[in-house]
Design an enzyme around this catalytic site. Structure first.
Site, PDB file in Angstrom:
ATOM      1  N   LYS A 102       1.140  -0.624   0.197  1.00  0.00           N
ATOM      2  CA  LYS A 102       0.072  -0.113   0.267  1.00  0.00           C
ATOM      3  C   LYS A 102       0.961   1.212   0.209  1.00  0.00           C
ATOM      4  O   LYS A 102       1.007   1.751   1.267  1.00  0.00           O
ATOM      5  CB  LYS A 102      -1.197   0.236   1.254  1.00  0.00           C
ATOM      6  CG  LYS A 102      -2.734   0.915   0.960  1.00  0.00           C
ATOM      7  CD  LYS A 102      -2.432   1.150   0.948  1.00  0.00           C
ATOM      8  CE  LYS A 102      -1.958   2.947   1.498  1.00  0.00           C
ATOM      9  NZ  LYS A 102      -2.223   4.429   1.633  1.00  0.00           N
ATOM     10  N   GLY A 129       5.904   4.667   8.855  1.00  0.00           N
ATOM     11  CA  GLY A 129       5.059   6.015   8.738  1.00  0.00           C
ATOM     12  C   GLY A 129       5.398   7.064   9.656  1.00  0.00           C
ATOM     13  O   GLY A 129       6.274   6.720  10.909  1.00  0.00           O
ATOM     14  N   SER A 130       4.307   7.685  10.033  1.00  0.00           N
ATOM     15  CA  SER A 130       4.219   8.322  11.635  1.00  0.00           C
ATOM     16  C   SER A 130       4.276   7.047  12.712  1.00  0.00           C
ATOM     17  O   SER A 130       3.738   6.113  12.850  1.00  0.00           O
ATOM     18  CB  SER A 130       2.724   8.862  11.271  1.00  0.00           C
ATOM     19  OG  SER A 130       1.859   8.370  10.985  1.00  0.00           O
ATOM     20  N   THR A 131       4.340   8.059  13.197  1.00  0.00           N
ATOM     21  CA  THR A 131       4.456   7.199  15.561  1.00  0.00           C
ATOM     22  C   THR A 131       2.908   6.833  15.572  1.00  0.00           C
ATOM     23  O   THR A 131       2.437   6.263  15.845  1.00  0.00           O
ATOM     24  CB  THR A 131       5.289   8.095  15.622  1.00  0.00           C
ATOM     25  OG1 THR A 131       6.340   7.894  15.681  1.00  0.00           O
ATOM     26  CG2 THR A 131       4.443   7.466  17.147  1.00  0.00           C
ATOM     27  N   GLY A 150       1.491   4.290  13.451  1.00  0.00           N
ATOM     28  CA  GLY A 150       2.036   3.052  13.298  1.00  0.00           C
ATOM     29  C   GLY A 150       2.114   2.308  14.783  1.00  0.00           C
ATOM     30  O   GLY A 150       1.495   1.594  15.214  1.00  0.00           O
ATOM     31  N   CYS A 175      12.972  10.609   7.467  1.00  0.00           N
ATOM     32  CA  CYS A 175      13.210  10.641   9.274  1.00  0.00           C
ATOM     33  C   CYS A 175      13.841   9.851   9.498  1.00  0.00           C
ATOM     34  O   CYS A 175      14.819  10.456  11.476  1.00  0.00           O
ATOM     35  CB  CYS A 175      12.482   8.543   9.160  1.00  0.00           C
ATOM     36  SG  CYS A 175      13.736   7.266   8.451  1.00  0.00           S
TER      37      CYS A 175
HETATM   38  P1  NAD Z   1       1.970   8.315   7.523  1.00  0.00           P
HETATM   39  O1  NAD Z   1       2.125   7.478   9.017  1.00  0.00           O
HETATM   40  O2  NAD Z   1       0.435   9.043   7.662  1.00  0.00           O
HETATM   41  O3  NAD Z   1       1.354   6.675   5.757  1.00  0.00           O
HETATM   42  C1  NAD Z   1       2.121   6.761   6.134  1.00  0.00           C
HETATM   43  C2  NAD Z   1       1.197   5.143   5.600  1.00  0.00           C
HETATM   44  O4  NAD Z   1       0.094   4.405   5.871  1.00  0.00           O
HETATM   45  C3  NAD Z   1       0.808   5.626   4.006  1.00  0.00           C
HETATM   46  O5  NAD Z   1       0.711   4.636   2.644  1.00  0.00           O
HETATM   47  C4  NAD Z   1      -0.340   5.768   4.927  1.00  0.00           C
HETATM   48  O6  NAD Z   1      -1.718   6.210   3.402  1.00  0.00           O
HETATM   49  C5  NAD Z   1      -0.938   4.611   5.431  1.00  0.00           C
HETATM   50  N1  NAD Z   1      -1.724   5.174   6.869  1.00  0.00           N
HETATM   51  C6  NAD Z   1      -2.346   6.207   7.021  1.00  0.00           C
HETATM   52  N2  NAD Z   1      -2.801   6.401   8.348  1.00  0.00           N
HETATM   53  C7  NAD Z   1      -3.401   4.952   8.047  1.00  0.00           C
HETATM   54  C8  NAD Z   1      -4.058   3.584   8.639  1.00  0.00           C
HETATM   55  N3  NAD Z   1      -4.774   3.897   9.930  1.00  0.00           N
HETATM   56  N4  NAD Z   1      -3.745   2.458   8.438  1.00  0.00           N
HETATM   57  C9  NAD Z   1      -2.910   2.222   8.426  1.00  0.00           C
HETATM   58  N5  NAD Z   1      -2.262   2.749   7.125  1.00  0.00           N
HETATM   59  C10 NAD Z   1      -2.475   4.167   7.432  1.00  0.00           C
HETATM   60  O7  NAD Z   1       3.354   8.375   7.595  1.00  0.00           O
HETATM   61  P2  NAD Z   1       3.754  10.003   6.145  1.00  0.00           P
HETATM   62  O8  NAD Z   1       3.359  11.727   6.816  1.00  0.00           O
HETATM   63  O9  NAD Z   1       3.221   9.210   4.959  1.00  0.00           O
HETATM   64  O10 NAD Z   1       5.532   9.830   5.969  1.00  0.00           O
HETATM   65  C11 NAD Z   1       5.789  10.695   7.547  1.00  0.00           C
HETATM   66  C12 NAD Z   1       6.464   9.643   8.400  1.00  0.00           C
HETATM   67  O11 NAD Z   1       7.198   8.186   8.108  1.00  0.00           O
HETATM   68  C13 NAD Z   1       7.785  10.654   9.251  1.00  0.00           C
HETATM   69  O12 NAD Z   1       6.796  10.771  10.639  1.00  0.00           O
HETATM   70  C14 NAD Z   1       8.778   9.501   9.230  1.00  0.00           C
HETATM   71  O13 NAD Z   1       9.334  10.106  10.201  1.00  0.00           O
HETATM   72  C15 NAD Z   1       8.015   8.671   9.040  1.00  0.00           C
HETATM   73  N6  NAD Z   1       8.977   7.493   8.499  1.00  0.00           N
HETATM   74  C16 NAD Z   1       9.989   6.811   8.379  1.00  0.00           C
HETATM   75  C17 NAD Z   1      10.615   6.744   8.064  1.00  0.00           C
HETATM   76  C18 NAD Z   1      11.649   5.138   8.853  1.00  0.00           C
HETATM   77  O14 NAD Z   1      12.679   4.504   8.181  1.00  0.00           O
HETATM   78  N7  NAD Z   1      11.374   5.076  10.006  1.00  0.00           N
HETATM   79  C19 NAD Z   1      10.990   6.320   7.259  1.00  0.00           C
HETATM   80  C20 NAD Z   1      10.834   7.155   6.357  1.00  0.00           C
HETATM   81  C21 NAD Z   1       9.745   7.738   6.456  1.00  0.00           C
END
Ligand code: NAD
Length: 502
Positions: A200, A253-255, A258, A309
């Site tokens: 996804k 993705g975001s904390t 997660g 990140c």
């Molecule tokens: P996000 O959490 O909003 O989205 C990430 C992914 O999760 C997207 O595909 C989104 O559609 C999906 N998503 C959103 N809500 C969801 C839910 N309720 N259930 C399941 N999936 C869902 O994050 P973002 O704003 O797109 O990305 C930026 C974040 O990602 C930052 O916090 C960044 O630090 C983090 N990040 C972490 C790493 C790492 O390896 N630690 C790497 C890159 C980015």
């Protein structure tokens, strides 16, 4: 500055232009399938123009993709492939990614706004590198023989062993900051272990994931092994993460998201790794080679426009060299040429979306209101694109949101410190624990910092060097588990113990 008014399709090759203008579908069971919901507009952030649209997948679409992945898991076409044949398919995919490298890099750049040199290097070349390394693991997954005692069966003679099996269907959910590369990080260990995958991609940047699914088919992966659902996180992502037939969720993705996924997965004992946010410190000691540390600190925050990140977003500098380091970093920041990622002369592209631009600008305003001094940048240039000037804030401390929270944009906060103990304590004073770099020539100090920093990844005299052979993961609010390395492959297997009475 070169902030073009519209999307510049003239810099695109034929292949990426053709893909961009084609109609898009989900990739389920080896087919391009229409979604059952509406559409998502895909925007070029350098112009804010819509350049494509993709299906906005519904829970029913996610169900179909998971069902296809589940079927493929036990289908002899995949299950009976020898490990070396799995490895061959992965090597084919690595080569196809390189062969189609220009097209993939262009699609990634027009969709994410990132520099073409960056998408070529990371999304294309690093992805191929990851697949090649991980293909080696397909033939190296083995169990153990164990000489058991079973004292309650004194007359028995036994042969016991463990095997590793693919864990099952993997949900790979990835963000928009390095889209193809992140997708491959999820795909490669899962495929090496014999799993099947539903990817996804982020709603902002789904194009290269769709192309990747086509290339996977061409590389020889049977239908259903690699599926892609495009859609929103709230609907498609949530349905995928909650799906009972998904055995492992590999999320970046975001904390906040997660945390939701972990809570949900705990209820059904499904496994996960969560690669989450960061607010990584860069610590410059007074004995550091400043000619390396100054450009290093600038790259740590402004690389990928701060949408990283591991971005070195908190700069701690020994008070004796604070002014010199800050002058150097600010003059690099002020010299960066903003422009569309497709223009090779650009040194920083737009942020991924208008929403992200507004979020980053709001953080800068918040910092100002709390008393931060803007040393350079601090706003958006006059452009239709989602640009933010590289910004350095001083006169800040850990009580401020700009120092505590992840901004995910080109905004650096800089603070002086008096001694090593203070630097270490302040570096650790954050909810995140993803990465940190220390710049010094003192080897004993290096070891003290490596030991003392409460993060998953430490770099010395460099920042943010990742490699597929090294596990990558965070601690505290930066997540659990690992991408990359042997650890990520083993996490996609489950261990079965067997006892044979002889
Ligand atoms: P996000 O959490 O909003 O989205 C990430 C992914 O999760 C997207 O595909 C989104 O559609 C999906 N998503 C959103 N809500 C969801 C839910 N309720 N259930 C399941 N999936 C869902 O994050 P973002 O704003 O797109 O990305 C930026 C974040 O990602 C930052 O916090 C960044 O630090 C983090 N990040 C972490 C790493 C790492 O390896 N630690 C790497 C890159 C980015």
């Amino acid at each position: 500055m070169n902030l073009s008014a519209g999307s510049d399709f003239s810099r695109l090759g034929e292949a990426s232009r053709a893909f961009l203008t084609a109609s898009h579908a989900l990739r389920i069971d080896g087919e391009a399938r229409d979604g059952t919901g509406g559409w998502l507009d895909i925007v070029d952030p350098s112009s804010n123009e819509v350049v494509a649209r993709v299906p906005d997948a519904t829970p029913a679409d996610v169900d179909a993709a998971v069902a296809a992945a589940r079927r493929a898991l036990t289908d002899p076409a995949w299950r009976n492939l020898r490990p070396a044949q799995r490895a061959d398919a992965m090597l084919n995919l690595a080569l196809l990614i390189e062969t189609h490298g220009r097209e993939l890099a262009e699609l990634e750049t027009i969709n994410s706004g990132r520099l073409i040199a960056n998408t070529q290097l990371f999304d294309v070349e690093f992805s191929a590198h990851v697949l090649r390394y991980m293909s080696g693991w397909a033939t190296r997954l083995d169990g153990r023989t164990v000489d058991i005692s079973a004292p309650y069966l004194p007359d028995g003679e036994f042969f016991s062993f463990t095997t590793r099996e693919p864990i099952g269907v993997v949900a790979g959910i990835v963000p928009w900051n390095v889209p193809l590369c992140q997708a491959v990080w999820k795909l490669a260990p899962a495929l090496a272990a014999g799993c099947t995958v539903v990817l996804k991609p982020a709603e902002q940047t789904p194009l290269t994931a769709l192309r990747l699914a086509d290339l996977a088919l061409e590389a020889g992966f049977p239908p259903g092994v690699v599926n892609v659902v495009t859609g929103t996180g709230a609907v498609a992502g949530a349905a995928l993460a909650a799906h009972p037939d998904v055995a492992r969720i590999s999320f970046t993705g975001s904390t906040a998201v997660g945390r939701k996924i972990a809570q949900q997965a705990a209820g059904s004992f499904r496994q996960y790794n969560l690669e989450l946010g960061g607010k990584s410190p860069v610590i410059v000691m007074d004995d550091a080679d400043l000619d390396a540390a100054i450009p290093g600190a600038a790259l740590a925050i402004f690389g990928n426009h701060g949408q990283n990140c591991c971005a070195g977003s908190r700069l701690y500098v020994h008070e004796r060299v604070f002014d010199r380091v800050l002058d150097g970093v600010c003059s690099i920041a002020a010299s960066l040429r903003l422009g569309p990622g497709l223009d090779p002369a650009s040194q920083m592209g737009p942020l991924v979306s208008r929403a992200q631009q507004r979020r980053v600008l709001a953080y800068i305003d918040d910092g100002r209101a709390a008393g931060a001094r803007v040393l350079t940048g601090g706003g958006a240039p006059d452009s239709a694109g989602c640009y933010v000037q590289p910004t350095v804030l001083a006169n800040v401390d850990e009580s401020m949101r700009v120092v505590r929270e992840e901004i995910f944009g080109p905004v650096l906060v800089a603070m002086p410190f008096r001694d090593e103990a203070e630097a270490l304590a302040r570096a650790n004073r954050n909810d995140y624990g993803l990465g940190a770099s220390i710049w010094t020539r003192d080897v004993s100090r290096v070891h003290r910092f490596v030991k003392g920093l409460n993060v998953g990844n430490v770099w010395v005299n460099v920042h943010n060097v990742l490699d597929v052979a090294l596990p990558f993961g965070g601690v505290k609010d930066s997540g659990v588990g690992h991408d990359l390395g042997e650890e990520s492959v083993l996490a996609h297997t489950r261990i079965k113990s067997a006892v044979i009475r002889l």
